[in-house]
Design an enzyme around this catalytic site. Structure first.
Site, PDB file in Angstrom:
ATOM      1  N   CYS A 132      -3.417  -1.710   9.294  1.00 54.15           N
ATOM      2  CA  CYS A 132      -3.808  -1.084   7.873  1.00 54.15           C
ATOM      3  C   CYS A 132      -4.506   0.181   8.179  1.00 54.15           C
ATOM      4  O   CYS A 132      -3.990   1.343   7.669  1.00 54.15           O
ATOM      5  CB  CYS A 132      -4.673  -2.036   6.946  1.00 54.15           C
ATOM      6  SG  CYS A 132      -3.370  -3.271   6.263  1.00 54.15           S
ATOM      7  N   GLU A 161      -6.888  -9.634   7.259  1.00 52.30           N
ATOM      8  CA  GLU A 161      -6.152 -10.621   8.058  1.00 52.30           C
ATOM      9  C   GLU A 161      -7.219 -11.450   8.809  1.00 52.30           C
ATOM     10  O   GLU A 161      -8.447 -11.043   9.045  1.00 52.30           O
ATOM     11  CB  GLU A 161      -5.324  -9.981   9.278  1.00 52.30           C
ATOM     12  CG  GLU A 161      -4.132  -9.408   8.833  1.00 52.30           C
ATOM     13  CD  GLU A 161      -3.431  -8.464   9.533  1.00 52.30           C
ATOM     14  OE1 GLU A 161      -3.123  -8.981  10.726  1.00 52.30           O
ATOM     15  OE2 GLU A 161      -2.547  -7.643   9.388  1.00 52.30           O
ATOM     16  N   GLY A 169      -8.274  -1.259  14.938  1.00 46.83           N
ATOM     17  CA  GLY A 169      -7.092  -1.361  14.987  1.00 46.83           C
ATOM     18  C   GLY A 169      -6.235  -2.019  13.732  1.00 46.83           C
ATOM     19  O   GLY A 169      -6.751  -2.030  12.621  1.00 46.83           O
ATOM     20  N   LYS A 214      -6.705   1.825  -3.379  1.00 52.65           N
ATOM     21  CA  LYS A 214      -6.365   1.155  -2.126  1.00 52.65           C
ATOM     22  C   LYS A 214      -6.444   1.988  -0.759  1.00 52.65           C
ATOM     23  O   LYS A 214      -7.295   1.878   0.051  1.00 52.65           O
ATOM     24  CB  LYS A 214      -4.834   0.717  -2.130  1.00 52.65           C
ATOM     25  CG  LYS A 214      -4.445  -0.019  -0.998  1.00 52.65           C
ATOM     26  CD  LYS A 214      -5.116  -1.094  -0.492  1.00 52.65           C
ATOM     27  CE  LYS A 214      -4.855  -1.537   0.890  1.00 52.65           C
ATOM     28  NZ  LYS A 214      -5.632  -2.690   1.076  1.00 52.65           N
ATOM     29  N   LYS A 226      -8.505  -8.093  16.151  1.00 56.37           N
ATOM     30  CA  LYS A 226      -9.722  -8.523  15.686  1.00 56.37           C
ATOM     31  C   LYS A 226      -9.597 -10.035  15.713  1.00 56.37           C
ATOM     32  O   LYS A 226      -8.319 -10.755  15.609  1.00 56.37           O
ATOM     33  CB  LYS A 226     -10.030  -8.245  14.051  1.00 56.37           C
ATOM     34  CG  LYS A 226      -8.722  -8.644  12.994  1.00 56.37           C
ATOM     35  CD  LYS A 226      -9.197  -8.167  11.659  1.00 56.37           C
ATOM     36  CE  LYS A 226      -9.899  -9.263  10.884  1.00 56.37           C
ATOM     37  NZ  LYS A 226     -10.027  -9.106   9.559  1.00 56.37           N
ATOM     38  N   THR A 261       0.969  -1.320   0.045  1.00 56.77           N
ATOM     39  CA  THR A 261      -0.042  -0.056  -0.024  1.00 56.77           C
ATOM     40  C   THR A 261       0.737   1.387   0.076  1.00 56.77           C
ATOM     41  O   THR A 261       1.763   1.397   0.967  1.00 56.77           O
ATOM     42  CB  THR A 261      -1.002   0.014   1.344  1.00 56.77           C
ATOM     43  OG1 THR A 261      -1.651  -1.394   1.295  1.00 56.77           O
ATOM     44  CG2 THR A 261      -1.817   1.019   1.347  1.00 56.77           C
TER      45      THR A 261
HETATM   46  N1  LIG Z   1      -1.462  -6.895   6.505  1.00 51.06           N
HETATM   47  C1  LIG Z   1      -2.699  -6.728   5.814  1.00 51.06           C
HETATM   48  O1  LIG Z   1      -3.775  -7.419   6.079  1.00 51.06           O
HETATM   49  C2  LIG Z   1      -2.262  -6.011   4.573  1.00 51.06           C
HETATM   50  C3  LIG Z   1      -3.458  -6.134   3.563  1.00 51.06           C
HETATM   51  C4  LIG Z   1      -3.171  -5.369   2.279  1.00 51.06           C
HETATM   52  C5  LIG Z   1      -2.244  -4.571   1.967  1.00 51.06           C
HETATM   53  N2  LIG Z   1      -1.180  -4.510   2.881  1.00 51.06           N
HETATM   54  C6  LIG Z   1       0.053  -3.864   2.690  1.00 51.06           C
HETATM   55  O2  LIG Z   1       0.856  -4.634   2.202  1.00 51.06           O
HETATM   56  C7  LIG Z   1       2.174  -4.452   2.607  1.00 51.06           C
HETATM   57  C8  LIG Z   1       3.212  -5.189   3.289  1.00 51.06           C
HETATM   58  O3  LIG Z   1       2.230  -5.784   4.571  1.00 51.06           O
HETATM   59  P1  LIG Z   1       2.489  -7.029   5.575  1.00 51.06           P
HETATM   60  O4  LIG Z   1       1.309  -6.934   6.461  1.00 51.06           O
HETATM   61  O5  LIG Z   1       2.466  -8.125   4.623  1.00 51.06           O
HETATM   62  O6  LIG Z   1       4.009  -6.615   6.074  1.00 51.06           O
HETATM   63  P2  LIG Z   1       4.679  -7.318   7.096  1.00 51.06           P
HETATM   64  O7  LIG Z   1       5.316  -6.355   7.945  1.00 51.06           O
HETATM   65  O8  LIG Z   1       3.955  -8.311   7.736  1.00 51.06           O
HETATM   66  O9  LIG Z   1       5.711  -8.111   6.087  1.00 51.06           O
HETATM   67  C9  LIG Z   1       6.827  -7.268   5.332  1.00 51.06           C
HETATM   68  C10 LIG Z   1       7.893  -8.179   5.193  1.00 51.06           C
HETATM   69  O10 LIG Z   1       8.781  -7.513   4.162  1.00 51.06           O
HETATM   70  C11 LIG Z   1       9.951  -7.824   4.450  1.00 51.06           C
HETATM   71  N3  LIG Z   1      10.966  -6.849   3.838  1.00 51.06           N
HETATM   72  C12 LIG Z   1      11.292  -5.548   4.178  1.00 51.06           C
HETATM   73  N4  LIG Z   1      12.280  -5.127   3.353  1.00 51.06           N
HETATM   74  C13 LIG Z   1      12.644  -6.034   2.505  1.00 51.06           C
HETATM   75  C14 LIG Z   1      13.537  -6.125   1.481  1.00 51.06           C
HETATM   76  N5  LIG Z   1      14.121  -5.152   1.003  1.00 51.06           N
HETATM   77  N6  LIG Z   1      13.549  -7.029   0.708  1.00 51.06           N
HETATM   78  C15 LIG Z   1      12.808  -8.367   1.047  1.00 51.06           C
HETATM   79  N7  LIG Z   1      12.028  -8.182   1.856  1.00 51.06           N
HETATM   80  C16 LIG Z   1      11.882  -7.062   2.822  1.00 51.06           C
HETATM   81  C17 LIG Z   1      10.036  -8.019   6.061  1.00 51.06           C
HETATM   82  O11 LIG Z   1      11.097  -8.630   6.469  1.00 51.06           O
HETATM   83  C18 LIG Z   1       8.719  -8.478   6.328  1.00 51.06           C
HETATM   84  O12 LIG Z   1       8.863  -9.919   6.240  1.00 51.06           O
HETATM   85  C19 LIG Z   1       1.987  -2.904   3.525  1.00 51.06           C
HETATM   86  O13 LIG Z   1       2.255  -2.010   2.588  1.00 51.06           O
HETATM   87  C20 LIG Z   1       0.563  -3.137   3.872  1.00 51.06           C
HETATM   88  O14 LIG Z   1       0.140  -1.617   4.159  1.00 51.06           O
HETATM   89  C21 LIG Z   1      -1.400  -5.218   4.112  1.00 51.06           C
HETATM   90  O1  LIG Z   2     -17.989  -3.272  11.471  1.00 55.03           O
HETATM   91  C1  LIG Z   2     -16.677  -3.178  11.754  1.00 55.03           C
HETATM   92  C2  LIG Z   2     -15.554  -3.813  11.111  1.00 55.03           C
HETATM   93  C3  LIG Z   2     -14.433  -3.555  11.622  1.00 55.03           C
HETATM   94  N1  LIG Z   2     -14.120  -3.105  12.778  1.00 55.03           N
HETATM   95  C4  LIG Z   2     -12.487  -2.994  13.242  1.00 55.03           C
HETATM   96  O2  LIG Z   2     -11.996  -2.619  12.194  1.00 55.03           O
HETATM   97  C5  LIG Z   2     -10.291  -3.140  12.303  1.00 55.03           C
HETATM   98  C6  LIG Z   2     -10.124  -3.668  10.936  1.00 55.03           C
HETATM   99  O3  LIG Z   2     -10.575  -4.657  10.635  1.00 55.03           O
HETATM  100  P1  LIG Z   2     -10.676  -5.631   9.146  1.00 55.03           P
HETATM  101  O4  LIG Z   2     -11.005  -4.561   8.036  1.00 55.03           O
HETATM  102  O5  LIG Z   2     -11.473  -6.744   9.029  1.00 55.03           O
HETATM  103  O6  LIG Z   2      -9.227  -6.047   9.350  1.00 55.03           O
HETATM  104  P2  LIG Z   2      -7.976  -5.735   8.350  1.00 55.03           P
HETATM  105  O7  LIG Z   2      -7.223  -6.842   8.283  1.00 55.03           O
HETATM  106  O8  LIG Z   2      -6.955  -4.762   9.005  1.00 55.03           O
HETATM  107  O9  LIG Z   2      -8.263  -5.419   6.786  1.00 55.03           O
HETATM  108  C7  LIG Z   2      -8.458  -4.077   6.249  1.00 55.03           C
HETATM  109  O10 LIG Z   2      -7.178  -3.700   6.025  1.00 55.03           O
HETATM  110  C8  LIG Z   2      -6.433  -4.338   4.745  1.00 55.03           C
HETATM  111  C9  LIG Z   2      -4.992  -3.810   4.754  1.00 55.03           C
HETATM  112  O11 LIG Z   2      -5.079  -2.679   3.946  1.00 55.03           O
HETATM  113  C10 LIG Z   2      -7.327  -4.318   3.562  1.00 55.03           C
HETATM  114  O12 LIG Z   2      -6.555  -5.071   2.746  1.00 55.03           O
HETATM  115  C11 LIG Z   2      -8.632  -5.126   3.859  1.00 55.03           C
HETATM  116  O13 LIG Z   2      -9.529  -4.911   2.831  1.00 55.03           O
HETATM  117  C12 LIG Z   2      -9.235  -3.962   5.141  1.00 55.03           C
HETATM  118  O14 LIG Z   2     -10.608  -4.581   5.586  1.00 55.03           O
HETATM  119  C13 LIG Z   2     -10.313  -4.112  13.442  1.00 55.03           C
HETATM  120  O15 LIG Z   2      -9.873  -3.780  14.473  1.00 55.03           O
HETATM  121  C14 LIG Z   2     -11.966  -4.477  13.464  1.00 55.03           C
HETATM  122  O16 LIG Z   2     -12.370  -4.792  14.864  1.00 55.03           O
HETATM  123  C15 LIG Z   2     -14.896  -2.557  13.467  1.00 55.03           C
HETATM  124  O17 LIG Z   2     -14.717  -1.853  14.598  1.00 55.03           O
HETATM  125  N2  LIG Z   2     -16.406  -2.496  13.083  1.00 55.03           N
END
Ligand SMILES: NC(=O)c1ccc[n+]([C@@H]2O[C@H](COP(=O)([O-])OP(=O)(O)OC[C@H]3O[C@@H](n4cnc5c(N)ncnc54)[C@H](O)[C@@H]3O)[C@@H](O)[C@H]2O)c1
Ligand SMILES: O=c1ccn([C@@H]2O[C@H](COP(=O)(O)OP(=O)(O)O[C@H]3O[C@H](CO)[C@@H](O)[C@H](O)[C@H]3O)[C@@H](O)[C@H]2O)c(=O)[nH]1
Length: 449
Positions: free
Chosen positions: A267, A159, A264, A211, A328, A121
């Protein structure tokens, strides 16, 4: 088809496992040597339903490789995904150092055309920075004859349901100005695009903004509902009735309108702040987003205010059972979890916490280490022992139908502070328990006999 993914976090690892399951050869590169060595042994560093099975199954084949050696991944695949973290910088903006480090790495080792796809992101304009970094590096190598494309393919997984979300995405955003990249990504995603066309193509900048806009919209819904919940308390109305009443309107819908103790995770908080910073640096005042963020910060203190109000500020020396540590259900992730704000407030007031979470106990131990005022309990029942009240912060399924009578016998006071409205105060009151919910107190609270 060969694919390389940089970053084996929630996004990179899950996407890699899902691609491998579809039949692609995936090389995962991470700079964290310990993580890579654990992954090679089939050990999964995060809790995500279905992930362990996928990694183990595909890790024993040629389809899923883990390495710290970027050059291997760069040589193997024409498509290079960047899925590294974009943590908040001091001013709230997204820190792009990991993304740019990968861009530099790819340009340092590539020997033929590469398609670089940013899945992390990132703020609007990041692909330009990635492109500039790669051009600079290629120039330094004297290899500016090499060609590449930088495109955007943001990830929307949640997640706790990451594998399911990646396997059945509700949309696939392809942000590119390059016809060849679009063709390659359409082919790559074809196995996930069979039911109907989920691919939405657009320019790179719009994809980057899509995004943030999605996360900001969802965060806005939650903050709005929390505001209504707080108002409902003042007006002696029941937010749970209101939630059902407004959700029935298809223009509003039932999703993401649960009030609680604030959003929380890794993201929403970070992405709303990054969007605010991006707006400000573009000379725009993001009034709505500022309010969303402020409401959320305050909402994380609502439960403590209820506890303090009930005990008339006499918290010192008391012990609270805490159910739920993760931000969550179905994850062990405690990043920006409301439980952390609550525990800090309870400790500050001189209280002790007896905590239980189905998956986040190790993570909690890692964050807080040994503390006298935190006892990590082996079960939700054990957390109740010698506690002055129960506080529920995360709505895990296993917390939803407790034995209220047994609970009443164990707790010092028959009181539950329910931060996710999972209990019906009337049902609980019949069993002799007083439940404080979010947005449904006032005249609706039944009095105990
Ligand atoms: N966690 C989510 O639910 C979620 C969902 C959608 C988008 N995103 C976005 O995706 C991205 C990654 O999120 P995440 O939760 O997977 O992160 P994370 O912190 O769980 O993992 C990131 C990984 O990247 C590795 N890394 C760092 N620098 C590196 C490099 N130079 N080469 C190779 N690896 C390297 C780290 O060691 C780590 O294992 C973020 O921008 C986040 O905002 C996260
Ligand atoms: O009605 C609701 C729904 C969610 N939450 C809270 O919102 C937070 C985020 O929840 P959720 O969105 O389910 O989890 P994430 O894994 O953080 O996913 C969000 O963030 C990701 C990272 O960008 C995106 O990819 C997803 O689409 C987006 O839903 C949590 O603390 C939940 O408890 C509430 O309080 N009320």
């Amino acid at each position: 088809m060969n694919i390389t993914i940089f970053g084996t976090g929630y996004v990179g690892l899950v996407q890699a496992a899902v691609f491998a399951e579809a039949g692609y050869n995936v090389t995962c590169v991470d700079i964290d040597a310990e993580k890579v060595s654990r992954l090679k042994k089939g050990e999964i560093p995060i809790y995500e339903p279905g992930l362990e099975h996928l990694v183990k199954e595909n890790g024993t084949t040629e389809r899923l490789h883990f390495t710290t050696d970027a050059s291997v991944g760069i040589a193997r695949s024409s498509i290079q995904f960047i899925a590294v973290g974009t943590p908040p910088d001091e001013d709230g903006s997204a820190d792009l150092k990991h993304v740019l480090a990968v861009a530099k790495e790819i340009a340092s080792h590539m020997e033929e055309h590469r398609i670089v796809v940013v899945k992390s992101t990132v703020p609007v304009g990041t692909s330009d920075q990635v492109r500039a970094m790669m051009l600079r590096t290629l120039k330094e190598r004297g290899r500016d004859d090499l060609t590449f494309d930088v495109s955007s393919n943001p990830e929307f997984l949640k997640e706790g349901s990451a594998v399911a979300d990646c396997t059945k995405p509700d949309r696939i955003i392809i942000g590119t100005e390059c016809a060849e990249t679009e063709r390659a990504l359409r082919e790559l995603y074809a196995p996930f695009n069979r039911n109907h066309d989920k691919i939405i193509s657009m320019d790179v900048r719009s994809a980057e903004l899509t995004k943030y806009a999605a996360n900001c919209m969802l965060a806005t819904k939650i903050s709005f509902m929390n505001e209504m919940a707080n108002l409902a308390e003042k007006l002696d109305a029941d937010i749970e009735k209101v939630r059902l009443g407004i959700g029935a309107d298809p223009r509003i819908g039932y999703h993401f309108i649960y009030p609680g103790v604030g959003y929380g995770g890794s993201c929403f908080p970070k992405d709303v702040r990054a969007m605010i910073r991006l707006a400000q640096t573009s000379g725009y005042d993001p009034m709505v987003l500022n309010a969303v963020e402020q409401r959320n910060e305050q909402q994380k203190h609502v439960l403590f205010a209820k506890i303090s109000g009930h005990f008339e500020g006499d918290i010192e020396g008391k012990t609270f059972a805490l159910w739920g540590l993760s931000f969550k259900p179905n994850t062990n992730d405690m990043r920006e979890a409301p439980s952390r704000v609550l525990m800090a407030a309870l400790w500050q007031a001189g209280a002790k916490v007896r905590a239980y979470d189905p998956e986040a106990m190790d993570e909690c131990r890692r964050i807080y280490g040994d503390r006298e005022d935190l006892l990590l309990c082996a079960s939700k029942e054990e957390a109740l022992e010698e506690a002055d009240a129960l506080v529920v912060v995360t709505e895990w399924k296993s917390f939803r139908a407790p034995d209220f009578e047994a609970m009443k016998r164990v707790l010092r006071n028959p009181i539950i502070f329910d931060g996710r409205n999972i209990y019906d105060p009337v049902v609980a009151s019949r069993k002799g328990l007083l439940v404080f919910s979010i947005g449904r107190t006032g005249q609706l609270l039944p009095s105990l006999e």
